[in-house]
Every structure is written in C-alpha cells, then in structure tokens.
Write a protein that holds these residues in place. Structure first.
Motif, mmCIF file in Angstrom:
data_model
loop_
_atom_site.group_PDB
_atom_site.id
_atom_site.type_symbol
_atom_site.label_atom_id
_atom_site.label_comp_id
_atom_site.label_asym_id
_atom_site.label_seq_id
_atom_site.Cartn_x
_atom_site.Cartn_y
_atom_site.Cartn_z
ATOM 1 N N ILE A 159 7.445 5.387 6.035
ATOM 2 C CA ILE A 159 8.043 4.383 5.151
ATOM 3 C C ILE A 159 8.271 5.110 3.837
ATOM 4 O O ILE A 159 7.349 5.228 3.016
ATOM 5 N N PRO A 160 9.461 5.636 3.617
ATOM 6 C CA PRO A 160 9.668 6.559 2.482
ATOM 7 C C PRO A 160 9.691 5.842 1.133
ATOM 8 O O PRO A 160 10.472 4.924 0.912
ATOM 9 N N LEU A 161 8.818 6.270 0.256
ATOM 10 C CA LEU A 161 8.739 5.716 -1.099
ATOM 11 C C LEU A 161 9.564 6.605 -2.024
ATOM 12 O O LEU A 161 9.156 7.715 -2.359
ATOM 13 N N GLU A 162 10.709 6.119 -2.439
ATOM 14 C CA GLU A 162 11.602 6.908 -3.289
ATOM 15 C C GLU A 162 10.908 7.261 -4.604
ATOM 16 O O GLU A 162 10.360 6.405 -5.295
ATOM 17 N N GLY A 163 10.893 8.555 -4.920
ATOM 18 C CA GLY A 163 10.222 9.025 -6.123
ATOM 19 C C GLY A 163 8.804 9.464 -5.886
ATOM 20 O O GLY A 163 8.180 10.065 -6.758
ATOM 21 N N GLY A 164 8.277 9.172 -4.702
ATOM 22 C CA GLY A 164 6.931 9.598 -4.334
ATOM 23 C C GLY A 164 6.986 10.428 -3.065
ATOM 24 O O GLY A 164 7.988 11.095 -2.787
ATOM 25 N N ASN B 271 0.818 -1.210 0.000
ATOM 26 C CA ASN B 271 0.000 0.000 0.000
ATOM 27 C C ASN B 271 0.855 1.264 0.000
ATOM 28 O O ASN B 271 0.416 2.312 -0.487
ATOM 29 N N VAL B 272 2.064 1.173 0.535
ATOM 30 C CA VAL B 272 2.954 2.333 0.514
ATOM 31 C C VAL B 272 3.181 2.777 -0.927
ATOM 32 O O VAL B 272 3.214 3.975 -1.231
ATOM 33 N N ALA B 273 3.321 1.804 -1.834
ATOM 34 C CA ALA B 273 3.521 2.107 -3.250
ATOM 35 C C ALA B 273 2.200 2.326 -3.981
ATOM 36 O O ALA B 273 2.022 3.323 -4.689
ATOM 37 N N LEU B 274 1.254 1.407 -3.797
ATOM 38 C CA LEU B 274 -0.002 1.508 -4.546
ATOM 39 C C LEU B 274 -0.887 2.631 -4.012
ATOM 40 O O LEU B 274 -1.757 3.131 -4.735
ATOM 41 N N GLY B 275 -0.652 3.046 -2.778
ATOM 42 C CA GLY B 275 -1.370 4.196 -2.239
ATOM 43 C C GLY B 275 -0.934 5.505 -2.860
ATOM 44 O O GLY B 275 -1.539 6.554 -2.595
ATOM 45 N N GLN B 276 0.117 5.445 -3.675
ATOM 46 C CA GLN B 276 0.525 6.622 -4.437
ATOM 47 C C GLN B 276 0.327 6.404 -5.940
ATOM 48 O O GLN B 276 0.531 7.315 -6.734
ATOM 49 N N GLU B 277 -0.068 5.202 -6.294
ATOM 50 C CA GLU B 277 -0.476 4.927 -7.678
ATOM 51 C C GLU B 277 -1.974 5.163 -7.848
ATOM 52 O O GLU B 277 -2.419 5.685 -8.865
ATOM 53 N N VAL C 168 -3.061 -3.247 -12.590
ATOM 54 C CA VAL C 168 -2.170 -2.524 -11.696
ATOM 55 C C VAL C 168 -0.847 -2.309 -12.422
ATOM 56 O O VAL C 168 -0.294 -3.227 -13.039
ATOM 57 N N GLU C 169 -0.354 -1.083 -12.393
ATOM 58 C CA GLU C 169 0.858 -0.740 -13.147
ATOM 59 C C GLU C 169 2.129 -1.022 -12.363
ATOM 60 O O GLU C 169 3.160 -1.343 -12.936
ATOM 61 N N PHE C 170 2.083 -0.884 -11.039
ATOM 62 C CA PHE C 170 3.277 -0.898 -10.199
ATOM 63 C C PHE C 170 4.229 0.221 -10.630
ATOM 64 O O PHE C 170 5.406 -0.004 -10.904
ATOM 65 N N LYS C 171 3.689 1.420 -10.652
ATOM 66 C CA LYS C 171 4.459 2.598 -11.026
ATOM 67 C C LYS C 171 5.698 2.761 -10.160
ATOM 68 O O LYS C 171 6.747 3.214 -10.624
ATOM 69 N N TYR C 172 5.564 2.394 -8.894
ATOM 70 C CA TYR C 172 6.686 2.533 -7.956
ATOM 71 C C TYR C 172 7.234 1.162 -7.559
ATOM 72 O O TYR C 172 7.671 0.962 -6.422
ATOM 73 N N GLY C 173 7.233 0.227 -8.493
ATOM 74 C CA GLY C 173 7.682 -1.126 -8.192
ATOM 75 C C GLY C 173 9.113 -1.203 -7.704
ATOM 76 O O GLY C 173 9.429 -1.942 -6.766
ATOM 77 N N ASP C 174 10.012 -0.450 -8.319
ATOM 78 C CA ASP C 174 11.419 -0.474 -7.915
ATOM 79 C C ASP C 174 11.600 0.107 -6.517
ATOM 80 O O ASP C 174 12.423 -0.380 -5.727
ATOM 81 N N SER C 175 10.824 1.130 -6.196
ATOM 82 C CA SER C 175 10.911 1.735 -4.870
ATOM 83 C C SER C 175 10.348 0.799 -3.807
ATOM 84 O O SER C 175 10.841 0.751 -2.678
ATOM 85 N N LEU C 176 9.295 0.040 -4.160
ATOM 86 C CA LEU C 176 8.753 -0.955 -3.243
ATOM 87 C C LEU C 176 9.802 -2.024 -2.953
ATOM 88 O O LEU C 176 9.954 -2.465 -1.799
ATOM 89 N N LYS C 177 10.531 -2.427 -3.962
ATOM 90 C CA LYS C 177 11.604 -3.418 -3.776
ATOM 91 C C LYS C 177 12.636 -2.903 -2.773
ATOM 92 O O LYS C 177 13.109 -3.668 -1.909
ATOM 93 N N LYS C 178 12.979 -1.643 -2.840
ATOM 94 C CA LYS C 178 13.974 -1.088 -1.915
ATOM 95 C C LYS C 178 13.482 -1.136 -0.470
ATOM 96 O O LYS C 178 14.265 -1.387 0.453
ATOM 97 N N ILE C 179 12.194 -0.898 -0.264
ATOM 98 C CA ILE C 179 11.633 -0.943 1.084
ATOM 99 C C ILE C 179 11.697 -2.363 1.637
ATOM 100 O O ILE C 179 12.038 -2.583 2.805
ATOM 101 N N ILE C 180 11.376 -3.340 0.784
ATOM 102 C CA ILE C 180 11.427 -4.741 1.200
ATOM 103 C C ILE C 180 12.866 -5.181 1.437
ATOM 104 O O ILE C 180 13.191 -5.814 2.446
ATOM 105 N N ASP C 181 13.755 -4.832 0.514
ATOM 106 C CA ASP C 181 15.156 -5.231 0.649
ATOM 107 C C ASP C 181 15.805 -4.628 1.890
ATOM 108 O O ASP C 181 16.615 -5.282 2.562
#
Length: 452
Positions: free
Chosen positions: A322-327, A228-234, A247-260
């Motif tokens: 939970i900072p979403l890079e790019g958002g 939701n951190v990512a999709l809440g900004q999509e 669903v596009e996963f516009k911030y997919g790479d940024s979501l990966k960084k949060i998980i990693d």
C-alpha cells in the motif's frame, strides 16, 4: 520450507518493527466474590474435569480452532474447552468488556498491544514461566512485556497490503513487479478499470465488476489498518504511538490518496456513502473470493476465508504494497495482530489447564500442524523449521520480511477506541460528504488528545 534463516530474518525485522517494553502497572487482588460459586472442576491430576472458556476474535480460524480444541480434549479427556468467537464485522473489544461486565469472564481471551495490556492488566496472569516463552522470536514479546514479565502469547506474525488476483492482472497485461510506488499503482488501477468497463475481461472473469471493494463499514480496516500505513511511518513503534500525546498526521494527504483510490475505483464510486454499508464478508468472501473484484486491502489472514469459497482463487492471490506517497512505497506493515492471555482470576486448576492448552497448541507436533497448516499462521516461535508456510499470502509476507520491506504496526498504541470510534467514523463521514478531509484530520487530532 520455513527455514531457520527465514526465522532469523523475521526476528530481526520484528526487533525493529515491534514495540519495546511497556512500563508497568500493578495487579489488583483477586476478587473472591466474583468467583464464588465457580463450579469449574479442579485438576486433571485429581481426575476431575477442568472446563476452559475461550473468548477469541479471529473469525478466520473459528472452525479450525474448534478442531484443535477437540484434538487436545482427546489427549486430555478431563479437560473440556468451550470457544466463543466474536470478530469480523463485530466489535470484539466491546463484546469482551460486556462479557466481563456480565460476570461471564472467559479463562482465555485476546488482547492487542501496549494499550490493551495496560487496559486489561488487572486481569492478566503472569505467563513468564511458560515453556513457549524461551522459544519466542526476538522482539515478538515486547508488546506484551511489563517490568520484564510476559503476560501474553503472540498469535502469529501477519502482514497486510493490497491482496490481488494475479490471473486478473495477467489477463489485463499488468506486470505487478513494476508496481513499486503510488504512481505506478494508480496507473495499473486505471488500466484495469478501463479493461473492466470495456468488457475485455468479461469472458474469462464474468463476475468481475470493479477494481476494489472498500469496506468502510469495518472501521478496524480503515481506522486501524489503513491509517497505520501512514502513522506507521510517523511513529517508529507502537510504544512511541502509545506515549504520544498528539498525532501530527505527517502523511495525511498521502493517506487521503490511498482512501480515495479505493473509493474511486469501487462499485460505489458514484455514491460513496454506500461504502459505509460494505462489510468484511462482502469484501472477501463475496468479493475477491468469487472474482467480483480484483484487489482488496487485507492481509495473509484472509487466505482461509477465500479458500473456503474457492480453493483455486485462493491460490491466485498475492500481495502488493500500500504505497504511501512521500514515505516508504514498496513495503507492507508486518506485526503481531493479537495475543492470547489467561484470566488471572480463574480457578487455579482452570488456569493450569488453560496454560497447558496454549503451550500444546504452539509447541506440540500436532498443535504446530494446526498453527501452520490449518490456521495458516506465520509462527511467532522457533521450532517450526520443518513446517512449510504453504499458502501464497503467507509466503508473500515472508518475502517482504526477508527483503526488509516492512513497516511497523503502531495501531496497537493508539488511544483506546480512537482508531475505530474516532478516525474510522470520521472517514465514514468523509465518504458520506459530511466531513471534508481537513475536518477528518482536525477532528481526529482533537479526539486523540482527548482519548489519550
């Protein structure tokens, strides 16, 4: 104090952050056969007992809800309340369906947002005439409203982020106020990790062994809240997510960084598949509550669990974004986590008692004391101006809301089961090495289309 100004601010936030109105579904006729042999008593007025079965998901308030029910029973001796709690590490949605399929239908149960309302519409009693409806903060009823009819009472307002131990941060020389984006969070995590490894914090925090505890076993955490951190900004709202065919996963790479980040600085960094066995209890009660870890991804609801283990530790907690890079990188998701609903097929006398209990819980002076002081809820209704939101995590959520630093909860609009059984399971496969991140995205996109 939880002043009226704060209520107004939260109301304005919720207008923007919560979903609008779901277009309607019609109610099916009452199934008389399913209710044959119902021996629940008739009415309080007739002097016969009314027995209410409640099936609820919030493990954090299980004990306190039981106590509230007993207080209500003392005032209403002709009513008996039975409560079953299924949540935490268990799948509430699956358990609820099983209860209905078995014929043991509860009289009060919980639903989420637009998707749940649609899925359960045939069982929902119209609550539009209830006294609490006119007290609702603006916007909080939108996810439970269909064709101008209100079908559910919001639990509360909640927010989540990275819950952290302020004293551990201070001991490590980390200024939490300077953590305003992903880069500054990553730097703080690396600093803290080094100090833990070097033993610099061992004397003051002898059990501290890692920065994060990442409970990937709990797909409601990863597949719903983290995503939701990512999709809440999509998506702008749960309604927009509910209406989306893809669903596009516009911030997919940024979501990966949060998980990693959480996986790379956990105890299982060298064998990440073990994260798939880490559960909510390990993260909260056996993690941050005993100061074994410094940060967990959770919300203000976790305060009660931590307090039950160590009151002093509970008072040390606060929330980082939970900072979403790019958002938006300085905000937390805020929304209504779940709703109370009444089974329209229950006996009329039982429905009346169920409605009265919910109204008592959220509008009577004694009930409101439970909501704020025992449940540690941020109330979804007006009339709480003289009650203080006392715990530090509740105050943190209010602080973000007042500053306008919030994003919406859109996971209530995901296709049924997609977040947990689709994306959440795919994240587990990523951690175990079975999937690349690209496969997580592509598979989850395909599942969204199919499940929608």
């Amino acid at each position: 104090m939880f002043k009226s100004k704060k209520v107004l601010t939260l109301a304005i936030v919720m207008v923007l952050a919560l979903s609008l109105v779901v277009t309607g579904c019609s109610n099916d006729a009452k199934d008389e056969e399913a209710n044959s042999g119902n021996e629940k008593a008739t009415t309080e007025k007739s002097g016969e007992k009314a027995e209410i079965d409640i099936f609820q998901f919030k493990v954090e308030i299980a004990k306190e809800l039981e106590e509230a029910a007993k207080a209500y029973e003392e005032e209403n001796p002709n009513v008996k309340i039975n409560i079953q709690t299924v949540g935490g590490g268990d799948d509430y949605g699956a358990a609820l369906k099983a209860a209905f399929q078995s014929g043991s239908e509860p009289d009060i149960f919980n639903v989420g947002g637009p998707q749940d309302i649609k899925d359960w519409m045939d069982k929902l009693e119209d609550l539009s005439d209830q006294p609490w409806v006119d007290k609702a903060l603006e916007g909080v009823l939108s996810g439970a409203t269909v064709d101008d009819k209100v079908y559910a009472l919001p639990f509360n307002l909640e927010g989540y982020g990275f819950v952290y131990n302020t004293e551990i941060f201070k001991a490590a020389g980390i200024d939490a106020e300077k953590i305003v984006d992903f880069k500054s969070l990553e730097e703080a995590v690396k600093t803290l990790d080094k100090k833990i490894k070097d033993g610099e914090l061992e004397e003051e925090f002898p059990l501290l062994e890692s920065v994060f505890e990442f409970p990937a076993k709990e797909t409601w955490i990863t597949g719903l809240h983290t995503s939701n951190v990512a999709l809440g900004q999509e998506f702008d709202s749960s309604i927009e997510a509910f209406n989306a065919e893809e669903v596009e996963f516009k911030y997919g790479d940024s979501l990966k960084k949060i998980i990693d980040l959480q996986a790379d600085y956990s105890m299982h960094r060298d064998d990440k598949q073990k994260l798939n066995a880490v559960d909510y209890t390990t993260q909260a009660e056996e993690g941050i509550a005993i100061e074994r870890v410094a940060i967990i991804q959770q919300g203000n609801w976790v305060y009660g669990l931590v307090e039950g283990v160590d009151e002093e530790v509970a008072e040390k907690l606060d929330i980082l974004p939970i900072p979403l890079e790019g958002g938006k990188e300085d905000s937390i998701p805020v929304g209504v986590p779940m709703h109370w609903v009444v089974n329209k097929d229950s006996d009329d006398a039982v429905k009346d008692a169920a409605k009265d209990f919910l109204n008592w819980l959220y509008t009577s002076e004694k009930g409101k004391e439970y909501v704020v002081n025992e449940f540690h809820f941020i109330p979804p209704l007006t009339g709480y101006e003289d009650l203080e939101v006392g715990d530090p995590l509740g105050r943190a959520v209010s602080r973000y809301a007042e500053a306008g630093k919030t994003t919406p909860w859109v996971f209530m609009g995901y296709p049924t089961a997609w977040g947990m059984e689709g994306l959440g399971n795919n994240i587990q496969k990523y951690l175990s090495g079975e999937f690349t991140w690209e496969q997580v995205i592509s598979e989850s996109q395909a599942q969204w289309k199919e499940m929608r």
